[in-house]
Design a protein around this motif. Structure first.
Motif, PDB file in Angstrom:
ATOM      1  N   THR A   1       0.833  -1.209   0.000  1.00 28.89           N
ATOM      2  CA  THR A   1       0.000   0.000   0.000  1.00 28.89           C
ATOM      3  C   THR A   1       0.859   1.247   0.000  1.00 28.89           C
ATOM      4  N   TYR A   2       1.953   1.204   0.744  1.00 28.83           N
ATOM      5  CA  TYR A   2       2.868   2.343   0.744  1.00 28.83           C
ATOM      6  C   TYR A   2       3.394   2.593  -0.670  1.00 28.83           C
ATOM      7  N   THR A   3       3.783   1.521  -1.351  1.00 29.76           N
ATOM      8  CA  THR A   3       4.284   1.652  -2.717  1.00 29.76           C
ATOM      9  C   THR A   3       3.193   2.171  -3.649  1.00 29.76           C
ATOM     10  N   ARG A   4       1.976   1.635  -3.500  1.00 31.97           N
ATOM     11  CA  ARG A   4       0.861   2.108  -4.327  1.00 31.97           C
ATOM     12  C   ARG A   4       0.649   3.602  -4.135  1.00 31.97           C
ATOM     13  N   ASN A   5       0.708   4.064  -2.908  1.00 31.77           N
ATOM     14  CA  ASN A   5       0.483   5.487  -2.639  1.00 31.77           C
ATOM     15  C   ASN A   5       1.554   6.362  -3.294  1.00 31.77           C
ATOM     16  N   LEU A   6       2.787   5.863  -3.311  1.00 26.53           N
ATOM     17  CA  LEU A   6       3.855   6.595  -3.994  1.00 26.53           C
ATOM     18  C   LEU A   6       3.544   6.738  -5.480  1.00 26.53           C
ATOM     19  N   VAL A   7       3.118   5.640  -6.081  1.00 29.59           N
ATOM     20  CA  VAL A   7       2.827   5.650  -7.517  1.00 29.59           C
ATOM     21  C   VAL A   7       1.624   6.544  -7.810  1.00 29.59           C
ATOM     22  N   VAL A   8       0.568   6.424  -7.033  1.00 32.10           N
ATOM     23  CA  VAL A   8      -0.627   7.254  -7.250  1.00 32.10           C
ATOM     24  C   VAL A   8      -0.293   8.733  -7.148  1.00 32.10           C
ATOM     25  N   GLU A   9       0.498   9.086  -6.164  1.00 30.23           N
ATOM     26  CA  GLU A   9       0.894  10.486  -5.994  1.00 30.23           C
ATOM     27  C   GLU A   9       1.633  10.997  -7.224  1.00 30.23           C
ATOM     28  N   ALA A  10       2.522  10.166  -7.772  1.00 25.43           N
ATOM     29  CA  ALA A  10       3.275  10.564  -8.957  1.00 25.43           C
ATOM     30  C   ALA A  10       2.354  10.685 -10.170  1.00 25.43           C
ATOM     31  N   LEU A  11       1.400   9.770 -10.296  1.00 19.10           N
ATOM     32  CA  LEU A  11       0.459   9.838 -11.414  1.00 19.10           C
ATOM     33  C   LEU A  11      -0.396  11.110 -11.325  1.00 19.10           C
ATOM     34  N   GLU A  12      -0.832  11.424 -10.131  1.00 20.27           N
ATOM     35  CA  GLU A  12      -1.646  12.629  -9.955  1.00 20.27           C
ATOM     36  C   GLU A  12      -0.856  13.895 -10.244  1.00 20.27           C
ATOM     37  N   ALA A  13       0.468  13.805 -10.129  1.00 18.59           N
ATOM     38  CA  ALA A  13       1.326  14.956 -10.429  1.00 18.59           C
ATOM     39  C   ALA A  13       1.704  15.012 -11.902  1.00 18.59           C
ATOM     40  N   GLY A  14       1.166  14.074 -12.701  1.00 19.20           N
ATOM     41  CA  GLY A  14       1.410  14.092 -14.140  1.00 19.20           C
ATOM     42  C   GLY A  14       2.631  13.352 -14.598  1.00 19.20           C
ATOM     43  N   HIS A  15       3.118  12.402 -13.787  1.00 18.85           N
ATOM     44  CA  HIS A  15       4.350  11.681 -14.131  1.00 18.85           C
ATOM     45  C   HIS A  15       4.088  10.252 -14.583  1.00 18.85           C
ATOM     46  N   GLY A  16       2.909   9.978 -15.098  1.00 15.74           N
ATOM     47  CA  GLY A  16       2.551   8.622 -15.481  1.00 15.74           C
ATOM     48  C   GLY A  16       3.430   8.006 -16.538  1.00 15.74           C
ATOM     49  N   HIS A  17       4.041   8.824 -17.398  1.00 12.20           N
ATOM     50  CA  HIS A  17       4.891   8.307 -18.472  1.00 12.20           C
ATOM     51  C   HIS A  17       6.370   8.286 -18.094  1.00 12.20           C
ATOM     52  N   ASP A  18       6.660   8.581 -16.824  1.00  9.89           N
ATOM     53  CA  ASP A  18       8.049   8.560 -16.360  1.00  9.89           C
ATOM     54  C   ASP A  18       8.407   7.186 -15.796  1.00  9.89           C
ATOM     55  N   SER A  19       9.708   6.971 -15.632  1.00  7.62           N
ATOM     56  CA  SER A  19      10.181   5.699 -15.085  1.00  7.62           C
ATOM     57  C   SER A  19      10.013   5.675 -13.568  1.00  7.62           C
ATOM     58  N   TYR A  20      10.240   4.512 -12.996  1.00 12.16           N
ATOM     59  CA  TYR A  20      10.105   4.342 -11.544  1.00 12.16           C
ATOM     60  C   TYR A  20      11.063   5.252 -10.778  1.00 12.16           C
ATOM     61  N   ALA A  21      12.165   5.638 -11.436  1.00  8.03           N
ATOM     62  CA  ALA A  21      13.154   6.491 -10.781  1.00  8.03           C
ATOM     63  C   ALA A  21      12.575   7.833 -10.366  1.00  8.03           C
ATOM     64  N   ARG A  22      11.496   8.262 -10.988  1.00  7.04           N
ATOM     65  CA  ARG A  22      10.858   9.534 -10.646  1.00  7.04           C
ATOM     66  C   ARG A  22      10.471   9.595  -9.168  1.00  7.04           C
ATOM     67  N   LEU A  23      10.200   8.440  -8.561  1.00  5.20           N
ATOM     68  CA  LEU A  23       9.757   8.406  -7.173  1.00  5.20           C
ATOM     69  C   LEU A  23      10.837   8.864  -6.195  1.00  5.20           C
ATOM     70  N   VAL A  24      12.075   9.007  -6.672  1.00  3.73           N
ATOM     71  CA  VAL A  24      13.132   9.497  -5.787  1.00  3.73           C
ATOM     72  C   VAL A  24      12.781  10.873  -5.245  1.00  3.73           C
ATOM     73  N   GLU A  25      12.009  11.640  -6.000  1.00  2.00           N
ATOM     74  CA  GLU A  25      11.627  12.976  -5.548  1.00  2.00           C
ATOM     75  C   GLU A  25      10.755  12.912  -4.294  1.00  2.00           C
ATOM     76  N   ARG A  26       9.970  11.861  -4.191  1.00  4.80           N
ATOM     77  CA  ARG A  26       9.129  11.705  -2.988  1.00  4.80           C
ATOM     78  C   ARG A  26       9.995  11.467  -1.753  1.00  4.80           C
ATOM     79  N   PHE A  27      11.040  10.704  -1.904  1.00  2.00           N
ATOM     80  CA  PHE A  27      11.903  10.400  -0.759  1.00  2.00           C
ATOM     81  C   PHE A  27      12.812  11.567  -0.393  1.00  2.00           C
ATOM     82  N   SER A  28      13.149  12.400  -1.364  1.00  2.00           N
ATOM     83  CA  SER A  28      14.056  13.523  -1.077  1.00  2.00           C
ATOM     84  C   SER A  28      13.301  14.787  -0.700  1.00  2.00           C
ATOM     85  N   ARG A  29      11.990  14.706  -0.565  1.00  4.64           N
ATOM     86  CA  ARG A  29      11.184  15.876  -0.205  1.00  4.64           C
ATOM     87  C   ARG A  29      11.548  16.353   1.195  1.00  4.64           C
ATOM     88  N   ARG A  30      11.681  17.663   1.340  1.00  4.36           N
ATOM     89  CA  ARG A  30      12.016  18.251   2.643  1.00  4.36           C
ATOM     90  C   ARG A  30      10.770  18.854   3.278  1.00  4.36           C
TER      91      ARG A  30
END
Length: 295
Positions: A266-295
């Motif tokens: 579920t944690y992983t799903r939430n990461l992906v959903v958040e990225a899709l809602e931000a318009g990153h659906g056509h990006d690679s999985y590496a895009r999720l690094v931005e979620r982890f580096s958020r301050r």
């Protein structure tokens, strides 16, 4: 003598004789170095002393007896405390701190040791105690490169893949943390999968054998992901984030039905959903690094 025997035997002090510290001291002795040991509990030194190590009653005495001082205790604060207690005995020595802690702790200890008049390296051990001394054991080192070069042969006695990564001792700590971070993620994913399969009455060993090509391929993705992250370029023609969501939904549904914990997927799903809602659906999985580096 072992295969790691050095032409030049050095005097080495080992402070801390837990499971890892004892293994470090034993490897040094097997390579022909003169080893002095100290530990808060003297009884832990008895097996090493029986094999030829010298016992020191205090950290200061141990440090004074050696050219190289290896510290492996519980926590960066404890390491700093011992080296501070050694005081002037450290002058002219090389201190190799193999204690776990934070990057800031290693930098602070390095500054302390330098102010005491000694050289400092921080090493991050990437193996378990029984593998100390093996040619494949990895230890990351940070600190002045000339100090590493001077004692590289000695450091290779502890782990054949002794690698200098930076003049900053904190970088060695961060490298070690990164390896552990990845390890825990992979292990937790495997154990969740094992629980799912086990619930279905399937043998985990059979799965592991049959899925080995797919599982072995996973680490080969890391260089590609690293390149995308370093370049901050995530668009991909295949395997985009949008294609991960259906499989995650299926995994969560299957886990819920079988009574398997769903927090991890579920944690992983939430990461992906958040990225899709931000318009990153056509990006690679590496895009999720931005979620982890958020301050």
């Amino acid at each position: 003598m072992s295969e790691h025997e050095n032409a030049e035997a050095l005097s080495v002090a080992v402070l801390g004789l837990g499971e890892m510290g004892s293994a470090l001291a034993a490897a040094l002795m097997a390579a022909g170095h003169s080893v002095t040991v100290w530990n808060r509990s003297e009884s832990k030194a008895h097996p090493l002393v029986a094999k030829g190590a010298r016992w020191a009653a205090t950290p200061e005495v141990a440090v004074a007896a050696a050219e190289v001082v290896i510290v492996n205790v519980k926590g960066g604060a404890v390491a700093a405390e011992l080296l501070r207690a050694a005081g002037a005995a450290s002058v002219g020595r090389a201190v190799v701190d193999l204690t776990d802690g934070t990057s800031e702790e290693s930098r602070a200890t390095g500054q302390l040791v330098t102010e005491l008049g000694a050289d400092y390296l921080h090493g991050q051990i990437m193996t378990i105690a029984p593998a100390i001394g093996s040619p494949d054991a990895v230890v990351f080192y940070g600190g002045p490169r000339p100090v590493f070069d001077r004692y590289e042969a000695l450091l290779q006695v502890l782990g054949g893949r002794a690698t200098h990564v930076s003049a900053d001792p904190g970088v060695a700590v961060l490298y070690g943390m990164a390896v552990h971070d990845i390890m825990w993620g992979l292990l937790n994913g495997f154990l969740h999968a094992a629980a799912l399969l086990g619930n279905a009455g399937l043998r985990i060993g059979d799965f592991s054998q049959l899925a080995e090509p797919s599982l072995s391929a996973l680490p080969t993705l890391f260089p590609m992901l690293a390149n995308e992250i370093d370049r901050a370029e995530f668009a991909t023609p295949y395997g985009a984030l949008q294609h991960h969501l259906p499989s995650l939904e299926d995994l969560i549904a299957e886990s819920r039905t079988r009574g398997i914990d769903i927090d991890l997927p579920t944690y992983t799903r939430n990461l992906v959903v958040e990225a899709l809602e931000a318009g990153h659906g056509h990006d690679s999985y590496a895009r999720l690094v931005e979620r982890f580096s958020r301050r």
